[in-house]
Design an enzyme around this catalytic site. Structure first.
Site, PDB file in Angstrom:
ATOM      1  N   GLY A 170       0.835  -1.197   0.000  1.00  0.00           N
ATOM      2  CA  GLY A 170       0.000   0.000   0.000  1.00  0.00           C
ATOM      3  C   GLY A 170       0.868   1.244   0.000  1.00  0.00           C
ATOM      4  N   GLN A 186       3.451   9.902   0.466  1.00  0.00           N
ATOM      5  CA  GLN A 186       4.699   9.147   0.535  1.00  0.00           C
ATOM      6  C   GLN A 186       5.581   9.322  -0.697  1.00  0.00           C
ATOM      7  OE1 GLN A 186       2.636   5.339   1.979  1.00  0.00           O
ATOM      8  NE2 GLN A 186       4.634   5.256   2.980  1.00  0.00           N
ATOM      9  N   CYS A 188       6.178   0.619   7.693  1.00  0.00           N
ATOM     10  CA  CYS A 188       5.830   1.638   6.722  1.00  0.00           C
ATOM     11  C   CYS A 188       7.052   1.905   5.844  1.00  0.00           C
ATOM     12  CB  CYS A 188       5.424   2.908   7.464  1.00  0.00           C
ATOM     13  SG  CYS A 188       5.002   4.281   6.387  1.00  0.00           S
ATOM     14  N   LEU A 189       6.820   2.044   4.563  1.00  0.00           N
ATOM     15  CA  LEU A 189       7.934   2.320   3.652  1.00  0.00           C
ATOM     16  C   LEU A 189       8.607   3.650   3.993  1.00  0.00           C
ATOM     17  CD1 LEU A 189       6.282   1.172   0.305  1.00  0.00           C
ATOM     18  CD2 LEU A 189       7.899  -0.101   1.735  1.00  0.00           C
ATOM     19  N   HIS A 243      -4.085   2.041   7.589  1.00  0.00           N
ATOM     20  CA  HIS A 243      -2.724   2.594   7.573  1.00  0.00           C
ATOM     21  C   HIS A 243      -2.601   3.681   6.496  1.00  0.00           C
ATOM     22  CE1 HIS A 243       1.803   2.010   7.832  1.00  0.00           C
ATOM     23  NE2 HIS A 243       1.678   2.662   6.679  1.00  0.00           N
ATOM     24  N   GLU A 244      -3.117   3.389   5.304  1.00  0.00           N
ATOM     25  CA  GLU A 244      -2.968   4.358   4.195  1.00  0.00           C
ATOM     26  C   GLU A 244      -3.850   5.588   4.420  1.00  0.00           C
ATOM     27  OE1 GLU A 244      -0.487   3.814   2.581  1.00  0.00           O
ATOM     28  OE2 GLU A 244      -0.245   1.670   2.932  1.00  0.00           O
ATOM     29  N   HIS A 263      -2.219   8.005   6.659  1.00  0.00           N
ATOM     30  CA  HIS A 263      -1.234   8.860   5.982  1.00  0.00           C
ATOM     31  C   HIS A 263      -1.888  10.139   5.465  1.00  0.00           C
ATOM     32  CE1 HIS A 263       2.619   6.829   5.868  1.00  0.00           C
ATOM     33  NE2 HIS A 263       2.088   5.697   5.465  1.00  0.00           N
TER      34      HIS A 263
END
Ligand SMILES: [Zn+2]
Length: 270
Positions: free
Chosen positions: A127, A132, A189-190, A231-232, A235
């Site tokens: 995701g 990001q 998380c990336l 999670h997304e 963000h």
């Protein structure tokens, strides 16, 4: 060797060479949501020579189809992939704005979406939110594949209620938590590469929004997909997982399997 392409990775910043054999020495770490993580594949310690420190050494031979599917070879040619913005950049800590409906389908928005998909698959991750890649707009992309899931243990897959789903692109998503059941699992998380923490998430959510053509969509999600959506969407509110983690559970990927501190809630459905 036909079924396998093995490679030497000179650094995370350079393309992967497929001309050399690479024997994976260490168990690959996993990234944000349980995928092998090239950033954590074990850079040799700083005491080693500079030239050696540029070589990533990993553990197993990975079939080329898996590497390709995970975007590992996308460093070759083509458009430069967008960088993932890391924690601390203000774009990750402020709310994003809705995409104006009139802009949906425009070249600019389509390019942002394509960049997001490329960044997510290159990492690889399951995701990504537009902030990001440095774009403060309410857009998320997500997908989970059978191949990605195959990296997790059967026990994990069952506990996390993780099932594959096709690529989803959602503009201006609105998330509604459903029911009262929650689950505690490690996530990452990336944008916080190499770390994990336990986060409590609702088991079921409903997300409404627009697809990339501007048509209304509604997704009823449960389990791991519901976690990814939460999670997304976080963000887009300027929240990253460490802002809502269970205290004292933050750790490096390498320490993921070490016991939780005394008094921490157990992982699983609550
Ligand atoms: Zn994230």
């Amino acid at each position: 060797m036909a079924a396998e392409t093995v490679c030497r990775v000179w650094s995370r910043f350079l393309p992967i060479s497929v001309t050399e054999s690479l024997i994976f020495r260490r168990r690959p770490s996993t990234n944000a949501l349980g995928l092998p993580c090239r950033h954590s594949f074990g850079f040799p310690s700083k005491s080693k020579s500079k030239s050696k420190s540029r070589i990533l050494i990993v553990e197993y031979r990975v079939p080329s189809r898996i590497l390709a599917a995970a975007g590992w070879f996308s460093g070759f040619g083509g458009k430069k992939k967008p960088d993932i913005v890391k924690a601390g950049d203000p774009v990750l800590h402020e709310p994003a704005a809705d995409v104006p409906v009139a802009d949906i389908g425009s070249q600019r928005i389509e390019e942002i979406i394509e960049d997001m998909i490329a960044a997510m698959r290159n990492s690889p991750g399951v995701g990504l939110a537009a902030p990001q890649i440095g774009v403060p707009l309410n857009i998320i992309v997500l997908e989970d594949t059978k191949q990605y899931i195959s990296y997790a243990s059967r026990k994990e897959i069952e506990m996390q209620d993780r099932r594959s789903f096709d690529l989803l692109v959602i503009l201006n998503p609105k998330l509604k938590k459903k029911g009262t059941k929650t689950a505690l699992f490690f996530e990452g998380c990336l944008s916080v590469d190499g770390f994990r923490a336990v986060v409590e998430r609702h088991l079921e959510v409903e997300v409404t929004g627009l697809d990339r053509s501007g048509r209304p969509i509604k997704i009823d999600a449960a389990g791991w997909q519901a976690r990814i959506l939460q999670h997304e969407c976080d963000h887009l509110d300027g929240t990253i997982f460490v802002d809502k983690m269970v205290p004292r559970t933050f750790r490096t990927v390498e320490n993921l399997d070490l016991p939780l501190p005394m008094g921490c809630p157990k992982l699983g459905v609550q």
